[in-house]
Scaffold this motif. Structure first.
Motif, PDB file in Angstrom:
ATOM      1  N   ILE A 288       1.027   5.740   5.279  1.00 46.41           N
ATOM      2  CA  ILE A 288       0.496   4.385   5.112  1.00 46.41           C
ATOM      3  C   ILE A 288       1.593   3.349   5.346  1.00 46.41           C
ATOM      4  O   ILE A 288       1.425   2.402   6.134  1.00 46.41           O
ATOM      5  N   LEU A 289       2.727   3.509   4.692  1.00 47.77           N
ATOM      6  CA  LEU A 289       3.836   2.588   4.886  1.00 47.77           C
ATOM      7  C   LEU A 289       4.384   2.683   6.300  1.00 47.77           C
ATOM      8  O   LEU A 289       4.718   1.665   6.920  1.00 47.77           O
TER       9      LEU A 289
ATOM     10  N   ASP B  70       0.826  -1.207   0.000  1.00 52.16           N
ATOM     11  CA  ASP B  70       0.000   0.000   0.000  1.00 52.16           C
ATOM     12  C   ASP B  70       0.858   1.254   0.000  1.00 52.16           C
ATOM     13  O   ASP B  70       0.635   2.178  -0.782  1.00 52.16           O
ATOM     14  N   GLY B  71       1.840   1.297   0.901  1.00 53.93           N
ATOM     15  CA  GLY B  71       2.694   2.464   0.951  1.00 53.93           C
ATOM     16  C   GLY B  71       3.661   2.548  -0.205  1.00 53.93           C
ATOM     17  O   GLY B  71       4.128   3.636  -0.570  1.00 53.93           O
ATOM     18  N   LEU B  72       3.968   1.412  -0.811  1.00 51.53           N
ATOM     19  CA  LEU B  72       4.924   1.388  -1.927  1.00 51.53           C
ATOM     20  C   LEU B  72       4.268   1.701  -3.267  1.00 51.53           C
ATOM     21  O   LEU B  72       4.896   1.576  -4.312  1.00 51.53           O
ATOM     22  N   GLY B  73       3.016   2.117  -3.242  1.00 50.89           N
ATOM     23  CA  GLY B  73       2.386   2.559  -4.475  1.00 50.89           C
ATOM     24  C   GLY B  73       2.864   3.928  -4.931  1.00 50.89           C
ATOM     25  O   GLY B  73       2.705   4.293  -6.101  1.00 50.89           O
ATOM     26  N   TYR B  74       3.466   4.705  -4.013  1.00 48.04           N
ATOM     27  CA  TYR B  74       3.927   6.051  -4.355  1.00 48.04           C
ATOM     28  C   TYR B  74       4.916   6.082  -5.523  1.00 48.04           C
ATOM     29  O   TYR B  74       4.753   6.897  -6.450  1.00 48.04           O
ATOM     30  N   PRO B  75       5.975   5.259  -5.525  1.00 52.67           N
ATOM     31  CA  PRO B  75       6.927   5.342  -6.646  1.00 52.67           C
ATOM     32  C   PRO B  75       6.294   5.057  -7.998  1.00 52.67           C
ATOM     33  O   PRO B  75       6.620   5.713  -9.001  1.00 52.67           O
ATOM     34  N   PHE B  76       5.381   4.091  -8.052  1.00 49.11           N
ATOM     35  CA  PHE B  76       4.730   3.756  -9.324  1.00 49.11           C
ATOM     36  C   PHE B  76       3.826   4.891  -9.797  1.00 49.11           C
ATOM     37  O   PHE B  76       3.743   5.166 -11.000  1.00 49.11           O
ATOM     38  N   LEU B  77       3.140   5.533  -8.859  1.00 49.53           N
ATOM     39  CA  LEU B  77       2.242   6.622  -9.232  1.00 49.53           C
ATOM     40  C   LEU B  77       3.010   7.876  -9.637  1.00 49.53           C
ATOM     41  O   LEU B  77       2.716   8.494 -10.666  1.00 49.53           O
ATOM     42  N   PHE B  78       4.025   8.226  -8.857  1.00 46.67           N
ATOM     43  CA  PHE B  78       4.649   9.526  -9.065  1.00 46.67           C
ATOM     44  C   PHE B  78       5.650   9.539 -10.214  1.00 46.67           C
ATOM     45  O   PHE B  78       5.952  10.611 -10.734  1.00 46.67           O
ATOM     46  N   ILE B  79       6.179   8.400 -10.618  1.00 51.20           N
ATOM     47  CA  ILE B  79       7.009   8.446 -11.819  1.00 51.20           C
ATOM     48  C   ILE B  79       6.162   8.830 -13.025  1.00 51.20           C
ATOM     49  O   ILE B  79       6.617   9.568 -13.911  1.00 51.20           O
TER      50      ILE B  79
END
Length: 502
Positions: free
Chosen positions: A279-280, A180-189
């Motif tokens: 979240i992470l 859940d918290g590791l969705g940030y890198p995929f979204l923000f790239i």
């Protein structure tokens, strides 16, 4: 003189309290016999009580008539639910679980999330008209994480106890909590590329080099790494403080039971203040707390003498109902809210994607987003044994609260991609696509995953009772009986084994 007071507060208290009370009267029947979780039922309740229907829940009025305020409320609500439930999930895992299962987690969070992200993005790119691949990457990133709230309904309860091994339950919980918290890198790239390279970077100079600099510096180091460090520190310090207070008999039983929930609220608030990944951090804090905590109560020491000291907090609270009750109330409220605020008319009346394509996209995402990934990694995940568990783990990777969270995170970001004070056209278009597609995929997941177990059970029961199937089963039993004999010890032995023995 008594008068009616039809205020929103009175209506929402009466409506929500009545719904929970009525559902509670038949909850055992619905959950244990028909395998219907609270997520699907709460979503349907929210739809029935929303303005287009009964008009008891009025989200836009609560937001003072502002769509922007409504989006902010929904985002904060999702943060609250995810934060509290992820701390509870981290605490309830066995002590040092992430340390012991780091290889499985690394495969699921690295190649696993990447495959899910790319497969979903390709489906969105193929089915949504006039959408660039970079835009589809942003949409796919929102639904890449598996939802911990919906995962709890799959790995807990009667069905899970009877059909899902404990090791498989734990890896599903750990994966849904961490990714859940590791969705940030995929979204923000994707978002940074949209901002600095979309339409030639109009209004946002810097190009791809600046986008990558922000992605590495801000997302990976400030949001991801800092949240891991902060969550670990808070979890360890909280564990030591609780141990110190209990050792001196300063904390009562009620405060002890609510400690993990309070820890989740604290991490959500403080991470929000410094702008890192709450979240992470919540999930890491729960794991670190359980890693360090030493329970001093004599009863627990006597009950679990062979367990490591750091595992006794989980075992000491395993029968406490407060955490499960809090989890249930959060599920009721957040999915009822989703049912009320979901933009239902946009699914049929939008120029983003035709409704038939939208339905086809929902079905394909449920089938292809995760199953190929689990199949590809099956040899690396010792918890998954056999094709049944591959299909189960692959299919039940639900899309829920975390997807809505990332939806509104992306909205907040895209609102600042402007030219002369106006949101840039490509950013506005992406915002609309994300809203329609992500909301629809969340609804598909809640309905599809919520009905799959009861429908599967019903179908299997019908097949078993079908006259033709019963006849085939009887013929097989007769054939097996004819090809076997009873040994001297009363055991049935096939003729092949009899010949070998002779």
């Amino acid at each position: 003189m008594p008068t009616l007071s039809l205020s929103n507060f009175n209506i929402i208290c009466a409506t929500f309290g009545g719904f929970i009370a009525i559902f509670g009267l038949v909850s055992c029947l619905l959950k244990d016999r028909y395998y219907l979780g609270e997520a699907l039922i709460s979503l349907l309740a929210g739809v029935v009580l929303s303005p287009p229907a009964a008009d008891f829940i009025r989200p836009l009025e609560y937001a003072l008539g502002s769509e922007e305020n409504l989006a902010s409320i929904t985002l904060r609500f999702a943060r609250l639910v995810l934060g509290v439930q992820l701390v509870i999930a981290g605490v309830q895992l066995p002590s040092k679980y992430l340390k012991h299962e780091w290889k499985s987690m690394a495969w699921l969070l690295g190649p696993g999330m990447t495959i899910m992200w790319l497969s979903t993005s390709l489906l969105v790119w193929a089915l949504v008209p006039h959408l660039s691949f970079v835009h589809s990457l942003a949409v796919g990133a929102c639904v890449t994480p598996t939802d911990p709230v919906l995962s709890n309904s799959i790995v807990k309860g009667k069905f899970a106890d009877q059909n899902v091994p404990k090791d498989l339950q734990r890896i599903i919980i750990a994966e849904s909590g961490a990714n859940d918290g590791l969705g940030y890198p995929f979204l923000f790239i994707a978002l940074y590329l949209v901002k600095y390279t979309g339409t030639g970077g109009e209004g946002q100079p810097g190009g791809a080099r600046l986008a990558m600099a922000y992605w590495f510096g801000e997302v990976w180091f400030y949001i991801i790494v800092l949240s891991v460090i902060y969550g670990t520190a808070v979890g360890l310090i909280a564990a030591k403080l609780l141990h110190w207070a209990e050792h001196r008999k300063l904390v009562d039983r009620e405060s002890y039971q609510v400690y993990a929930i309070a820890l989740g609220l604290f991490v959500v608030g403080t991470c929000g203040l410094i702008g890192t990944d709450d979240i992470l951090a919540c999930f890491i804090a729960g794991n670190a707390f359980n890693f360090e905590y030493v329970h001093p109560i004599i009863l627990v020491l006597q009950t679990f003498p062979d367990k490591p000291a750091s595992d006794r907090f989980r075992l000491g609270t395993i029968d406490d109902s407060l955490q499960q009750t809090t989890d249930m109330l959060l599920n009721y409220s957040v999915f009822a809210w989703f049912g009320a605020v979901c933009p239902w008319p946009s699914f049929a009346h939008t120029d983003v994607i035709p409704v038939y394509r939208l339905i086809f996209l929902g079905v394909l995402v449920l089938l292809l987003r995760r199953i190929p990934m689990i199949y590809a990694l099956r040899s690396r995940l010792w918890q998954i044994k056999g094709w049944q568990q591959i299909l189960f783990t692959g299919f039940f990777g639900p899309i829920g609260v975390s997807a809505i969270f990332y939806l509104y995170v992306s909205h907040e970001f895209l609102e600042h991609v402007t030219v002369d004070g106006v949101v840039r056209k490509d950013a506005a278009r992406l915002e609309e696509v994300i809203s329609v597609v992500v909301w629809f995929l969340v609804i598909c997941s809640i309905v599809g995953h919520g009905l799959s177990i009861p429908l599967g059970k019903l179908g299997w029961k019908m097949i078993k009772n079908f006259p033709g199937a019963k006849r085939v089963r009887d013929d097989l039993e007769e054939s097996n009986s004819a090809n076997s004999f009873q040994g001297p010890d009363g055991q049935v032995v096939p003729h092949e084994e009899r010949s070998n023995k002779e």
